[in-house]
Design an enzyme around this catalytic site. Structure first.
Site, PDB file in Angstrom:
ATOM      1  N   ASP A  47       7.623  60.203  34.455  1.00 13.38           N
ATOM      2  CA  ASP A  47       6.569  59.327  34.962  1.00 13.38           C
ATOM      3  C   ASP A  47       6.830  58.998  36.425  1.00 13.38           C
ATOM      4  O   ASP A  47       7.965  59.044  36.891  1.00 13.38           O
ATOM      5  CB  ASP A  47       6.563  58.006  34.178  1.00 13.38           C
ATOM      6  N   LYS A  69       2.359  58.899  35.453  1.00 13.47           N
ATOM      7  CA  LYS A  69       1.808  57.756  34.733  1.00 13.47           C
ATOM      8  C   LYS A  69       2.479  56.463  35.182  1.00 13.47           C
ATOM      9  O   LYS A  69       3.676  56.350  35.177  1.00 13.47           O
ATOM     10  CB  LYS A  69       2.062  57.934  33.240  1.00 13.47           C
ATOM     11  N   MET A 182       2.938  45.124  34.719  1.00 13.65           N
ATOM     12  CA  MET A 182       1.684  45.649  35.283  1.00 13.65           C
ATOM     13  C   MET A 182       0.749  44.515  35.687  1.00 13.65           C
ATOM     14  O   MET A 182      -0.444  44.588  35.471  1.00 13.65           O
ATOM     15  CB  MET A 182       0.993  46.581  34.265  1.00 13.65           C
TER      16      MET A 182
HETATM   17  N1  SAH Z   1       8.945  51.036  30.218  1.00 18.18           N
HETATM   18  C1  SAH Z   1       9.000  50.266  31.445  1.00 18.18           C
HETATM   19  C2  SAH Z   1       7.696  49.537  31.736  1.00 18.18           C
HETATM   20  C3  SAH Z   1       6.496  50.442  31.937  1.00 18.18           C
HETATM   21  S1  SAH Z   1       5.060  49.557  32.431  1.00 18.18           S
HETATM   22  C4  SAH Z   1      10.169  49.272  31.362  1.00 18.18           C
HETATM   23  O1  SAH Z   1      10.756  49.098  30.288  1.00 18.18           O
HETATM   24  O2  SAH Z   1      10.510  48.663  32.386  1.00 18.18           O
HETATM   25  C5  SAH Z   1       5.191  49.599  34.198  1.00 18.18           C
HETATM   26  C6  SAH Z   1       5.487  48.224  34.758  1.00 18.18           C
HETATM   27  O3  SAH Z   1       6.865  47.904  34.625  1.00 18.18           O
HETATM   28  C7  SAH Z   1       5.218  48.071  36.240  1.00 18.18           C
HETATM   29  O4  SAH Z   1       3.846  47.874  36.500  1.00 18.18           O
HETATM   30  C8  SAH Z   1       6.048  46.847  36.569  1.00 18.18           C
HETATM   31  O5  SAH Z   1       5.390  45.673  36.137  1.00 18.18           O
HETATM   32  C9  SAH Z   1       7.263  47.052  35.663  1.00 18.18           C
HETATM   33  N2  SAH Z   1       8.403  47.668  36.377  1.00 18.18           N
HETATM   34  C10 SAH Z   1       8.964  48.858  36.129  1.00 18.18           C
HETATM   35  N3  SAH Z   1      10.021  49.089  36.951  1.00 18.18           N
HETATM   36  C11 SAH Z   1      10.124  48.004  37.741  1.00 18.18           C
HETATM   37  C12 SAH Z   1      11.026  47.626  38.786  1.00 18.18           C
HETATM   38  N4  SAH Z   1      12.027  48.416  39.190  1.00 18.18           N
HETATM   39  N5  SAH Z   1      10.836  46.403  39.364  1.00 18.18           N
HETATM   40  C13 SAH Z   1       9.848  45.597  38.960  1.00 18.18           C
HETATM   41  N6  SAH Z   1       8.973  45.906  37.978  1.00 18.18           N
HETATM   42  C14 SAH Z   1       9.106  47.087  37.378  1.00 18.18           C
END
Ligand code: SAH
Length: 260
Positions: A47, A69, A182
């Site tokens: 992704d 994605k 998100m």
């Molecule tokens: N599976 C992922 C989340 C996927 S949804 C997890 O467990 O983290 C995608 C969202 O995750 C982004 O829109 C943001 O809100 C958050 N996100 C992912 N990586 C991030 C990071 N390094 N810092 C802040 N928010 C993050």
């Protein structure tokens, strides 16, 4: 248990996809198991959220396939991703489906597992550090705290229909903590819902952008200032929003009565 003959064993092992959690971005936050899977992978289907330094760990010979994605950005339709997983899953190569954070958190993991199950392809899940864990570490707070919150919500401000509804009344109570994934474009919506359901305007809200990455930023805000503060910050990376949590330093100043 009787062992399969080795050729059958090999054939069984080869129809397989590993769903691997890449964590929030810092390669040092990969699990050893995730790291091992990346080093061994022939095909990596990833992704957009997965950071460059993590992709760089994969072998130069590995086929790297981006499915782009992330939240509501441009992406391959889920059906195409499922088809790609099935195609590579039966190829006999070592296939890693690499997802940001933990694959089980807002990762559409179930849809992909169902596609593999339907095609008779094996799979495993390698957990990762989710954005909420990395973000809360960045601000020196706990996700749960005795006497403050005995539960924490992982929520998204979006669903497939648009903004997602929640039990705003419960979320607006003092001491509640929620990690909003998100949530960047939903600041005004969240602000409106929280105020409408009785949240104190000064309820802390902290936004962590690029948690665990070199360009990490922390925006300490409140329900009433949220939209203005985010507009000023101009976020461009992935960002997680905590409702009900302030960075530890800001909270200390508040407790000592120093105006922020
Ligand atoms: N599976 C992922 C989340 C996927 S949804 C997890 O467990 O983290 C995608 C969202 O995750 C982004 O829109 C943001 O809100 C958050 N996100 C992912 N990586 C991030 C990071 N390094 N810092 C802040 N928010 C993050």
């Amino acid at each position: 248990m009787s062992k399969l003959p080795s050729d059958q064993n090999a054939a069984a092992a080869l129809r397989h996809v590993a769903f691997v959690g890449a964590g929030p971005g810092d390669p040092d936050l990969l699990t050893r198991k995730a790291y091992g899977a990346l080093l061994a992978a022939d095909v990596v289907i990833y992704d957009r959220l997965v950071s460059g330094p993590i992709l760089d760990l994969c072998r130069a010979e590995a086929a790297m396939i981006s499915v782009g994605k992330e939240g509501f950005g441009p992406s391959k339709p889920q059906a195409d991703i499922n088809a790609l997983l099935v195609e590579h899953g039966q190829s006999g190569l070592r296939v890693v489906r690499l997802k940001g954070g933990d694959p089980t958190v807002f990762g559409r993991l179930d849809e992909e597992i169902e596609a593999l199950d339907a095609a008779g392809i094996g799979w495993e899940v390698v957990p990762g550090i989710t954005a909420a864990s990395a973000s809360v570490a960045a601000i020196g707070q706990s996700l749960t705290k005795r006497g403050r919150n005995q539960a924490v919500r992982f929520m998204t401000a979006h669903d497939m229909q648009g903004f997602a509804e929640h039990d705003w009344h419960a979320l607006a109570r003092e001491g509640e903590v929620a990690a909003v994934y998100m949530g960047k474009r939903a600041a005004r919506f969240v602000q409106g819902r929280m105020l409408m359901h009785g949240a104190a305007p000064a309820t802390p809200v902290t936004v962590i952008e690029n948690a665990s990455r070199p360009d990490q930023r922390i925006i300490s805000s409140s329900i009433v200032r949220l939209e203005a503060d985010l507009a000023k910050a101009g976020l461009s990376g992935p960002a997680l929003m905590f409702l009900g949590l302030a960075p530890r330093a800001a909270q200390m100043e508040l407790q000592e009565g120093i105006a922020l």
